[in-house]
Design a protein around this motif. Structure first.
Motif, PDB file in Angstrom:
ATOM      1  N   ALA A 184       0.717  -1.109  -0.067  1.00 66.28           N
ATOM      2  CA  ALA A 184      -0.155  -0.062  -0.218  1.00 66.28           C
ATOM      3  C   ALA A 184       0.759   1.337   0.087  1.00 66.28           C
ATOM      4  CB  ALA A 184      -1.172  -0.039   1.205  1.00 66.28           C
ATOM      5  N   GLN A 185       2.014   1.327   0.715  1.00 66.07           N
ATOM      6  CA  GLN A 185       2.868   2.212   0.813  1.00 66.07           C
ATOM      7  C   GLN A 185       3.602   2.722  -0.618  1.00 66.07           C
ATOM      8  OE1 GLN A 185       5.654   0.890   3.769  1.00 66.07           O
ATOM      9  NE2 GLN A 185       4.796   2.485   5.256  1.00 66.07           N
ATOM     10  N   SER A 186       3.787   1.615  -1.515  1.00 66.10           N
ATOM     11  CA  SER A 186       4.260   1.405  -2.536  1.00 66.10           C
ATOM     12  C   SER A 186       3.522   2.425  -3.784  1.00 66.10           C
ATOM     13  CB  SER A 186       4.878   0.373  -3.166  1.00 66.10           C
ATOM     14  OG  SER A 186       3.885  -0.545  -3.511  1.00 66.10           O
ATOM     15  N   MET A 187       2.034   2.038  -3.500  1.00 63.21           N
ATOM     16  CA  MET A 187       0.798   2.669  -4.072  1.00 63.21           C
ATOM     17  C   MET A 187       0.742   4.257  -3.656  1.00 63.21           C
ATOM     18  SD  MET A 187      -1.656  -0.466  -4.384  1.00 63.21           S
ATOM     19  CE  MET A 187      -1.153  -1.717  -3.502  1.00 63.21           C
ATOM     20  N   GLY A 188       1.536   4.700  -2.708  1.00 66.08           N
ATOM     21  CA  GLY A 188       1.396   6.012  -2.615  1.00 66.08           C
ATOM     22  C   GLY A 188       0.196   6.246  -1.653  1.00 66.08           C
ATOM     23  N   ALA A 189      -0.030   5.336  -0.653  1.00 62.46           N
ATOM     24  CA  ALA A 189      -1.189   5.448   0.567  1.00 62.46           C
ATOM     25  C   ALA A 189      -0.468   6.319   1.539  1.00 62.46           C
ATOM     26  CB  ALA A 189      -1.344   4.228   0.939  1.00 62.46           C
ATOM     27  N   SER A 190      -1.313   7.040   2.027  1.00 61.11           N
ATOM     28  CA  SER A 190      -1.022   7.922   3.459  1.00 61.11           C
ATOM     29  C   SER A 190      -1.022   6.816   4.452  1.00 61.11           C
ATOM     30  CB  SER A 190      -1.882   9.124   3.567  1.00 61.11           C
ATOM     31  OG  SER A 190      -3.221   8.772   3.767  1.00 61.11           O
ATOM     32  N   THR A 191      -0.903   7.495   5.785  1.00 59.25           N
ATOM     33  CA  THR A 191      -0.939   6.564   6.884  1.00 59.25           C
ATOM     34  C   THR A 191      -2.244   6.234   7.245  1.00 59.25           C
ATOM     35  OG1 THR A 191       0.984   7.458   7.742  1.00 59.25           O
ATOM     36  CG2 THR A 191      -0.101   6.499   9.295  1.00 59.25           C
ATOM     37  N   GLN A 230      -4.827   6.425   5.019  1.00 57.72           N
ATOM     38  CA  GLN A 230      -5.239   5.744   3.971  1.00 57.72           C
ATOM     39  C   GLN A 230      -5.154   4.252   4.258  1.00 57.72           C
ATOM     40  OE1 GLN A 230      -3.886   7.455   0.514  1.00 57.72           O
ATOM     41  NE2 GLN A 230      -6.015   7.672  -0.117  1.00 57.72           N
ATOM     42  N   TYR A 281      -7.258   2.859   7.357  1.00 61.28           N
ATOM     43  CA  TYR A 281      -8.573   2.512   7.066  1.00 61.28           C
ATOM     44  C   TYR A 281      -8.830   1.743   5.907  1.00 61.28           C
ATOM     45  CZ  TYR A 281     -13.362   3.777   5.835  1.00 61.28           C
ATOM     46  OH  TYR A 281     -14.778   3.685   5.869  1.00 61.28           O
ATOM     47  N   ASN A 282      -7.976   1.582   4.893  1.00 60.67           N
ATOM     48  CA  ASN A 282      -8.101   0.527   3.717  1.00 60.67           C
ATOM     49  C   ASN A 282      -7.409  -0.456   3.858  1.00 60.67           C
ATOM     50  OD1 ASN A 282      -9.739   2.511   2.120  1.00 60.67           O
ATOM     51  ND2 ASN A 282      -8.092   3.709   2.195  1.00 60.67           N
ATOM     52  N   VAL A 283      -6.514  -0.589   4.918  1.00 62.20           N
ATOM     53  CA  VAL A 283      -5.655  -1.963   4.945  1.00 62.20           C
ATOM     54  C   VAL A 283      -5.769  -2.582   6.212  1.00 62.20           C
ATOM     55  CG1 VAL A 283      -3.444  -2.912   4.564  1.00 62.20           C
ATOM     56  CG2 VAL A 283      -4.133  -1.042   3.288  1.00 62.20           C
ATOM     57  N   ASN A 301      11.701   3.466  -5.061  1.00 66.27           N
ATOM     58  CA  ASN A 301      10.536   4.137  -4.447  1.00 66.27           C
ATOM     59  C   ASN A 301      10.442   4.620  -3.316  1.00 66.27           C
ATOM     60  OD1 ASN A 301      10.169   1.689  -3.460  1.00 66.27           O
ATOM     61  ND2 ASN A 301       8.146   1.183  -4.468  1.00 66.27           N
ATOM     62  N   LEU A 353      10.808   2.857  -0.681  1.00 63.87           N
ATOM     63  CA  LEU A 353      10.411   2.099   0.471  1.00 63.87           C
ATOM     64  C   LEU A 353      11.454   1.914   1.665  1.00 63.87           C
ATOM     65  CD1 LEU A 353       8.389  -0.761  -0.951  1.00 63.87           C
ATOM     66  CD2 LEU A 353       7.450   0.908   0.319  1.00 63.87           C
ATOM     67  N   GLN A 369       4.219  10.432  -1.922  1.00 58.83           N
ATOM     68  CA  GLN A 369       3.064   9.646  -2.207  1.00 58.83           C
ATOM     69  C   GLN A 369       2.461   9.871  -3.549  1.00 58.83           C
ATOM     70  OE1 GLN A 369       0.460  10.860   0.829  1.00 58.83           O
ATOM     71  NE2 GLN A 369       1.739   9.584   2.550  1.00 58.83           N
ATOM     72  N   ARG A 421       5.011   8.119  -5.958  1.00 58.20           N
ATOM     73  CA  ARG A 421       4.922   6.700  -5.977  1.00 58.20           C
ATOM     74  C   ARG A 421       3.582   6.292  -6.745  1.00 58.20           C
ATOM     75  NH1 ARG A 421       6.003   5.712   0.401  1.00 58.20           N
ATOM     76  NH2 ARG A 421       7.998   5.446   0.138  1.00 58.20           N
ATOM     77  N   LYS A 422       2.749   6.943  -7.175  1.00 58.69           N
ATOM     78  CA  LYS A 422       1.606   6.437  -7.860  1.00 58.69           C
ATOM     79  C   LYS A 422       1.986   6.056  -9.343  1.00 58.69           C
ATOM     80  CE  LYS A 422      -2.351   8.240  -5.261  1.00 58.69           C
ATOM     81  NZ  LYS A 422      -1.955   8.634  -4.040  1.00 58.69           N
ATOM     82  N   LEU A 457      -4.540  -7.828  -0.750  1.00 55.74           N
ATOM     83  CA  LEU A 457      -5.388  -7.887   0.486  1.00 55.74           C
ATOM     84  C   LEU A 457      -6.306  -8.906   0.522  1.00 55.74           C
ATOM     85  CD1 LEU A 457      -6.644  -4.120  -0.233  1.00 55.74           C
ATOM     86  CD2 LEU A 457      -5.360  -4.850   1.796  1.00 55.74           C
ATOM     87  N   PHE A 489      -7.785  -0.771  -5.712  1.00 52.10           N
ATOM     88  CA  PHE A 489      -7.451  -0.162  -4.596  1.00 52.10           C
ATOM     89  C   PHE A 489      -6.393   0.934  -4.846  1.00 52.10           C
ATOM     90  CE2 PHE A 489      -4.041  -0.079  -1.258  1.00 52.10           C
ATOM     91  CZ  PHE A 489      -4.844  -0.084   0.123  1.00 52.10           C
ATOM     92  N   LEU A 535      -7.285   4.793  -3.650  1.00 48.49           N
ATOM     93  CA  LEU A 535      -6.407   5.718  -2.880  1.00 48.49           C
ATOM     94  C   LEU A 535      -6.271   7.043  -3.646  1.00 48.49           C
ATOM     95  CD1 LEU A 535      -3.599   3.222  -2.040  1.00 48.49           C
ATOM     96  CD2 LEU A 535      -5.288   4.040  -0.765  1.00 48.49           C
TER      97      LEU A 535
END
Lengths: 222, 342
Positions: A124-131, A133, A136-138, B52, B54, B78, B81-82, B94, B105, B109
């Motif tokens: 999720a972090q690699s997809m640019g999710a904020s903390t 997000q 809530y989503n993960v 990225n 990480l 962020q 990274r998209k 998930l 997902f 986001l």
């Protein structure tokens, strides 16, 4: 047999117990879950400041968990009066129940969140999710079975805590058992209340397990 | 374009400091498939994860499409990274979400409206060959199918870069081939830049344009796959390719043990030309092939043959010279005969 039992009073006491447990469970989860999330988040951060906040939060939670409930009930009387305007009655009993159960649920929630696969969070972090997000989503959806069993455990614990509510005039089954069963030697009243409480615990556990099974079903093969 | 500029990553614990990546600089061109190979612990995954952020490098600069990621604030990172998709060895889907929701997902986001997101999801599932699996859950899928979902998810935001961290290492050989085919197909269609970490030379051979070989946190060899594959310089590369044949037993015919043996390499169309026969005819030397392989590096045909030359010393020397003139790589090899019980 059961001649001393005043059934309308038993009914009333059962409703009081259910009311206290239901309201206290909801509030304990509403307050405990965010604390659990914070505990989880702070425990994951490497920086010194985060560790300090975590330890502080952790100690506070532990203090509330280590004080025996009967002491908490009495110690919180001034606080209760400030919150609900009175220190007597069913609503007044709910305040210490929540204060006792929220830290308990916070720990259970923290444990459930720790079970979430770190790799999924990283994805999720690699997809640019904020903390938030990620929370809530993960975290919350992935930990759902554990979070729900935590609610069941908390509700069952609250049934037992609520038996002490009589001390502040909160009523309920525990109060009935003490006043009739213990103080007036009416063993049959004691017996009936215990049976009712056992049934309550069983039913709650069963409902909780069913909900967990229904959210877990899709995740397992089949 | 990805620029890694003097990247160093160290981990400090109370007792020791571990350097996972040590002063690595490299550049990945747009549209290229770049491989990072090495044994476990070589630092290749850490380096990939620096792209990225990480893993935040202890020192150095990471530039993706002209932006220095290390200088970005949290929100900007962020956002950046998209545009960098990533897939993992263990998929990291998930479990609580359906296939469709997993792919959706990243769109969620990015706050893409549900309807538009679902259109995109169907398109992506079509691309990875999983149409009709929308309502399945990860637990109901095979490893290969899970990786397909992960690939679809990584592509949801139309990234310019796809990072693959041991993407096929948890899969069986058939599934590995299918996933590599899919990645090549996606690369052809979308033209994105790919960086692949693997410990399998076959993955590099099949997918990559260039490769960096890593050991102890450093890049020890870097170049076009054909060059690295056919003329490996560093000892680690040779081990990865098993050049020195620790597991190889070349059975030498008795008459060849005294004859000089050469490793002859061909790249490109000449692989299929009758080069050896021509040279033999021109020089009068004769040859026998002791061992060899002919195949392809991505789309480039190559051959690598172990050839014993017989004849007059002058004739053999002329043959070697002629092979070099025609563009073959020729290198003398000393072979120790293996005793074979017949």
């Amino acid at each position: 047999m059961l001649s001393d039992v005043v059934w309308p009073e038993v009914w009333q006491a059962s409703l009081s117990t259910l009311y206290m447990v239901a309201v206290a469970t909801v509030l304990a989860v509403v307050i405990g879950l965010p604390i659990g999330v914070l505990l989880y988040l702070f425990s994951k951060r490497a920086s010194v400041q985060h560790r300090v906040v975590y330890e502080l939060l952790s100690v506070i939670v532990n203090i509330f968990r280590s004080v025996p409930f009967i002491i908490l009930l009495i110690a919180l009387i001034p606080f209760t009066e400030w919150v609900v305007g009175t220190s007597i009655g069913t609503n007044a009993a709910i305040v210490p129940l929540v204060v006792g159960a929220a830290p308990f649920y916070a720990r259970l929630a923290e444990t459930a969140l720790r079970e979430v696969d770190a790799g999924v969070i990283e994805a999720a972090q690699s997809m640019g999710a904020s903390t938030w997000q990620i929370v809530y989503n993960v975290l919350l959806p992935e930990a759902r079975p554990g979070l729900i069993s935590g609610v069941t455990i908390t509700a069952v614990a609250l049934i037992s805590y609520s038996a002490m509510a009589g001390v502040v005039g909160g009523g309920g089954l525990g109060d009935l058992a003490i006043r009739y069963g213990y103080e007036r030697f009416q063993t049959d009243v004691m017996f009936v209340t215990i049976v009712i409480m056992i049934v309550m615990v069983q039913v709650m556990q069963w409902i909780g397990d069913r909900i967990v099974a229904s959210v877990s079903r899709k995740r397992s093969r089949g | 374009m990805i620029v890694l500029d003097h990247i160093t990553k160290t981990y400090k614990s109370r007792h020791q400091t571990v350097t996972a990546v040590q002063d690595v600089s490299l550049r990945v061109e747009d549209g290229e498939i770049f491989g990072l190979i090495g044994y476990s612990g070589a630092g290749k995954s850490t380096l990939l994860r620096c792209i990225n952020l990480l893993e935040r490098p202890t020192a150095g600069r990471v530039e993706v499409d002209g932006t220095d990621l290390t200088q970005l604030g949290r929100r900007e990172l962020q956002q950046a990274r998209k545009k960098i998709g990533m897939i993992f060895q263990h998929f990291h889907l998930l479990n609580s979400a359906s296939v469709a929701d997993n792919v959706a997902f990243p769109l969620r986001l990015a706050r893409v409206p549900r309807r538009a997101a679902m259109d995109k999801v169907h398109e992506l599932l079509e691309l990875v060959g999983l149409r009709g699996f929308e309502k399945h859950y990860p637990a109901q899928l095979s490893g290969g199918q899970k990786q397909r979902v992960a690939i679809a998810r990584a592509l949801a935001n139309d990234p310019d870069v796809l990072l693959c961290d041991e993407a096929t290492s948890a899969l069986d050989p058939d599934t590995t081939q299918a996933i590599l085919d899919l990645l090549l197909d996606i690369h052809r269609r979308l033209g994105l830049t790919m960086v692949m970490v693997t410990h399998e030379m076959s993955v590099i051979q099949r997918m990559c344009d260039r490769v960096a070989v890593m050991e102890h946190g450093k890049v020890v060899e870097l170049g076009r796959v054909a060059d690295v594959f056919l003329q490996p310089q560093h000892e680690v590369t040779r081990r990865l390719l098993n050049v020195d044949g620790r597991h190889r037993r070349t059975v030498l015919p008795s008459h060849a043990t005294s004859a000089p043996v050469f490793e002859v390499t061909f790249v490109g169309d000449m692989t299929y030309a009758p080069v050896l026969a021509e040279v033999a005819r021109e020089t009068g030397a004769s040859f026998s092939i002791l061992e060899g392989s002919i195949g392809a590096l991505k789309d480039v045909p190559y051959g690598k043959l172990l050839v014993a030359w017989q004849g007059e010393e002058d004739a053999v020397a002329a043959a070697v010279a002629a092979l070099r003139t025609k563009g073959c790589g020729v290198e003398e090899r000393r072979l120790t005969p293996v005793a074979v019980e017949v």
